[in-house]
Every structure is written in structure tokens, then in C-alpha cells.
Design a protein around this motif. Structure first.
Motif, PDB file in Angstrom:
ATOM      1  N   UNK A  79       3.742  -4.866  -6.922  1.00 51.17           N
ATOM      2  CA  UNK A  79       2.796  -5.712  -6.193  1.00 51.17           C
ATOM      3  C   UNK A  79       1.496  -4.960  -5.935  1.00 51.17           C
ATOM      4  N   UNK A  80       1.606  -3.692  -5.562  1.00 52.20           N
ATOM      5  CA  UNK A  80       0.411  -2.910  -5.287  1.00 52.20           C
ATOM      6  C   UNK A  80      -0.503  -2.787  -6.487  1.00 52.20           C
ATOM      7  N   UNK A  81       0.094  -2.692  -7.690  1.00 49.17           N
ATOM      8  CA  UNK A  81      -0.701  -2.567  -8.905  1.00 49.17           C
ATOM      9  C   UNK A  81      -1.430  -3.859  -9.256  1.00 49.17           C
ATOM     10  N   UNK A  82      -0.949  -4.990  -8.718  1.00 48.43           N
ATOM     11  CA  UNK A  82      -1.499  -6.294  -9.087  1.00 48.43           C
ATOM     12  C   UNK A  82      -2.249  -6.960  -7.943  1.00 48.43           C
ATOM     13  N   UNK A  83      -2.510  -6.225  -6.866  1.00 49.02           N
ATOM     14  CA  UNK A  83      -3.295  -6.735  -5.741  1.00 49.02           C
ATOM     15  C   UNK A  83      -4.394  -5.724  -5.424  1.00 49.02           C
ATOM     16  N   UNK A  84      -5.302  -6.114  -4.535  1.00 48.99           N
ATOM     17  CA  UNK A  84      -6.453  -5.264  -4.271  1.00 48.99           C
ATOM     18  C   UNK A  84      -6.562  -4.790  -2.829  1.00 48.99           C
ATOM     19  N   UNK A  85      -6.327  -5.688  -1.871  1.00 48.01           N
ATOM     20  CA  UNK A  85      -6.632  -5.341  -0.481  1.00 48.01           C
ATOM     21  C   UNK A  85      -5.421  -5.406   0.446  1.00 48.01           C
ATOM     22  N   UNK A  86      -4.476  -6.231   0.138  1.00 49.78           N
ATOM     23  CA  UNK A  86      -3.391  -6.499   1.078  1.00 49.78           C
ATOM     24  C   UNK A  86      -2.543  -5.254   1.296  1.00 49.78           C
TER      25      UNK A  86
END
Length: 354
Positions: free
Chosen positions: A51-58
Motif C-alpha cells: 500500500x505504501x508503494x502505491x500511495x503518496x500521503x496517507x
């Protein structure tokens, strides 16, 4: 009060892709945090890395990483890695799980859970500070005194030397420990009508430990409530979506002698109903157990009904001291229903998202 999303854990591979899509939508909408669980299926760090690799700010939270599943040093390494690779977005949620999973799955005796948690958090923090890690027990002894081991410090340089630590806590003693040693509380089945007593236990422990700011011991402390939201106008129909989930925890998440969620329901005034649910669930009568969950319990611990009703009742969480409401998207909710729910809340409460 910020809005987050609690994805739980997945049972089928397709659900994993749905979870990533929901997290991406939450990131796009400006939600503050996304939380991932583990039991004895999917693990939290792998999902959070994806998830971290595919999101930016959350922000990325484990709710929880199981204490019996990893040595504290391994958890410190994992926290440092996830936090650095995500640009400082990781939040470390920990929990001791229960005796069935701890002893049956991990082969770790479920003894002294409070003392073990205290030692664990101390060692994890030491790892992140890049101290030479030593610990004299009683639950962890580092290095072992009768072998060639020596005190080591983390070989990599993490982005932060302090990662926020959260504890999943249900009972009063665990709540007090949470206030003493953690930066946040991961609550499940939180009822605004009963939460004040729980938060007061945390607050008293923080005051005794000299934590907080000035006269406010809860300053800087994050109360995270994993709360199902079902936007179905008829409250009874909405509650039906959550009956199997509630029955699993109250009836089957533990043994007859030791089920933390059954005890919580009892403390909330549902002692007779909790006993019935457990009897039915442990007898394999899962549908009957689900049907026995009182509507009042579900309505107290979830947000049900029309968007207008949900927003009105959501404010009770803020009033009682919840600082992050993590919308739980499990149960019978599809990917489209989950993302639609997140969008409705973001539209109705724009001041709660970025």
C-alpha cells in the motif's frame, strides 16, 4: 477528529487487491491514515509495504502487528524499514493477540501479557534510537548471557528515531499500560456511551507517568476507533451487515475462559447476551450466534443508517475524545461500497480530511 480507514485483513487474494484500491481512494480523498491487521493469514507489514508503494500521503498503520509473532528487534527493524521507505508515514500498532493464536499458531506461551508488552516496547524504541540493545528481562534477555552474542545496534540509519507506537487494549490494566508507554490506543467496539471510563484510565496513567503537555495528559495522544460504517437507511438492515463480524469476536475470538471481546460486551451491559452468543458460536451454530447479537450493541459500536444519521452520531466520538475515526470496511462491504462510503464521509465532513 481525523478520518482514517481500517482495512482489516484479507482471506482471498482478490480481497487484497480491493484493499489496495480502497487505500488508494482514501489517499486521494485526503484521509489521514490506513490501518491493516493480521491474525493467522495475511501479515500486516507486507500489505503495508504494498500500500505504501502505491500511495503518496496517507499514513500507514499496523492494527496490529502481533507481539508473539516476532522478536522485538525484528519488529524494530521492520518499523524502521517501513517508515524510511514510506517517507516517515508508518505507525506501529502492537498487540499480544490471544492465547489461542499465541500458543496455537506461534508457539509462544500466553503468559504475563502486560509485562511482555512493556519489555517489547522498550526494546523496539531502543532499536529505533540505534542504541546498543541490551535488556535484562524478565521476558527478553539481550544479549543472552551464556553464549557468543554481543549487544548490537541497528545497522541501518532510519529516517526517524521515534516511530509512533500504538497498543491494542481492551481491559483496564492494558489500557493503563497503553497510557503509560504508548503514543496511541487502538480501540475496537468503542461505544461513545462507555468510552469515557476507558479514556479516563489512559489519561490517569499518562498523568502518573508525566506524559502529555501541561495540564492535559492526553495532549499528543491518538485515540483510534476502528468503527464500521454502513450507509443503509434502515438501521436494522444496516446492522445485519455486521452481525457475523460481531458474533465472531464476542463468541469465537478466544476460548470460553478467555475472550477479551466477550468480557468487553459484558462490561457494556450485555453480559447475558454475550454468554448466549458464545454458547451458540462455540457449538458451531454461527448463524444463530449472529442473530443473537443485540441491535443495541451494534448501534452503539458502529455508525448505521442514512448519511445524515451517521454524521450526527459520528460527532459523539469526537466529543468523547476519539482523535482518529478509522472507518472499518470489512464484513459484507464490497470495494465499490467501501469507496463510496469513504467519499460520502469526506463530502459530509470536509474539515476532517486534508
Amino acid at each position: 477528529m481525523r478520518l482514517g480507514v481500517n482495512l482489516g485483513y484479507w482471506e482471498r487474494s482478490a480481497a487484497a487487491h480491493d484493499m489496495v484500491a480502497i487505500a488508494q481512494e482514501a489517499d486521494r480523498l485526503g484521509y489521514d491514515s490506513v490501518w491493516v491487521a493480521e491474525a493467522y493469514g495475511s501479515d500486516a507489514p507486507s500489505m503495508l509495504a504494498w500500500i505504501g508503494a502505491l500511495t503518496e500521503r496517507i499514513h500507514l498503520g499496523s492494527a496490529v502487528m502481533q507481539i508473539p509473532a516476532r522478536t522485538p528487534a525484528m519488529t524494530g527493524m521492520t518499523a524502521a524499514t517501513l517508515d524510511t521507505m514510506s517517507g516517515g508515514r508508518f505507525r506501529l500498532g502492537l498487540g499480544v493477540s490471544g492465547p489461542q493464536v499465541s500458543e496455537g499458531w506461534h508457539g509462544v506461551r500466553f503468559t504475563s501479557p502486560l509485562g511482555r508488552t512493556r519489555d517489547y516496547v522498550e526494546i523496539v524504541r531502543s532499536v529505533l534510537r540505534r542504541d546498543r540493545v541490551t535488556h535484562a528481562g524478565p521476558h527478553y534477555e539481550l544479549p543472552l548471557p551464556d553464549g557468543p552474542g554481543k549487544a548490537l545496534k541497528l545497522g541501518s540509519h532510519p529516517l526517524r528515531d521515534e516511530v509512533p507506537v500504538y497498543l491494542a487494549a481492551v481491559g483496564p490494566r492494558n489500557l493503563a499500560l497503553t497510557g503509560e508507554v504508548a503514543d496511541g490506543w487502538l480501540a475496537i467496539f468503542l461505544s461513545p456511551e462507555h468510552a469515557r471510563e476507558q479514556i479516563d484510565v489512559i489519561s490517569a496513567a499518562r498523568r502518573a507517568a508525566g506524559r502529555g503537555s501541561g495540564d492535559d495528559p492526553m495532549a499528543g495522544f491518538d485515540v483510534v476507533s476502528a468503527t464500521p460504517v454502513v450507509l443503509v437507511d434502515d438501521v436494522r438492515d444496516a446492522a445485519d451487515h455486521l452481525r457475523p463480524y460481531c458474533a465472531l469476536y464476542i463468541g469465537g475470538m478466544g476460548s470460553r475462559e478467555q475472550n477479551f471481546y466477550n468480557r468487553l460486551a459484558s462490561r457494556m451491559g450485555f453480559e447475558k447476551e454475550a454468554a448466549t452468543i458464545q454458547d451458540l458460536y462455540l457449538a458451531g451454530r454461527h448463524r444463530e450466534a449472529a442473530a443473537a447479537v443485540p441491535l443495541e450493541f451494534i448501534d452503539e459500536t458502529a455508525l448505521l443508517g442514512s448519511p445524515r444519521r451517521v454524521v450526527q452520531r459520528l460527532r459523539r466520538y469526537e466529543d468523547v475524545g476519539v482523535t482518529t475515526l478509522a472507518v472499518a470496511t470489512g464484513g459484507r462491504m464490497t470495494r465499490d461500497q467501501a469507496t463510496a462510503t469513504l467519499a460520502v464521509l469526506a463530502e459530509l465532513m470536509p474539515d476532517r480530511v486534508r
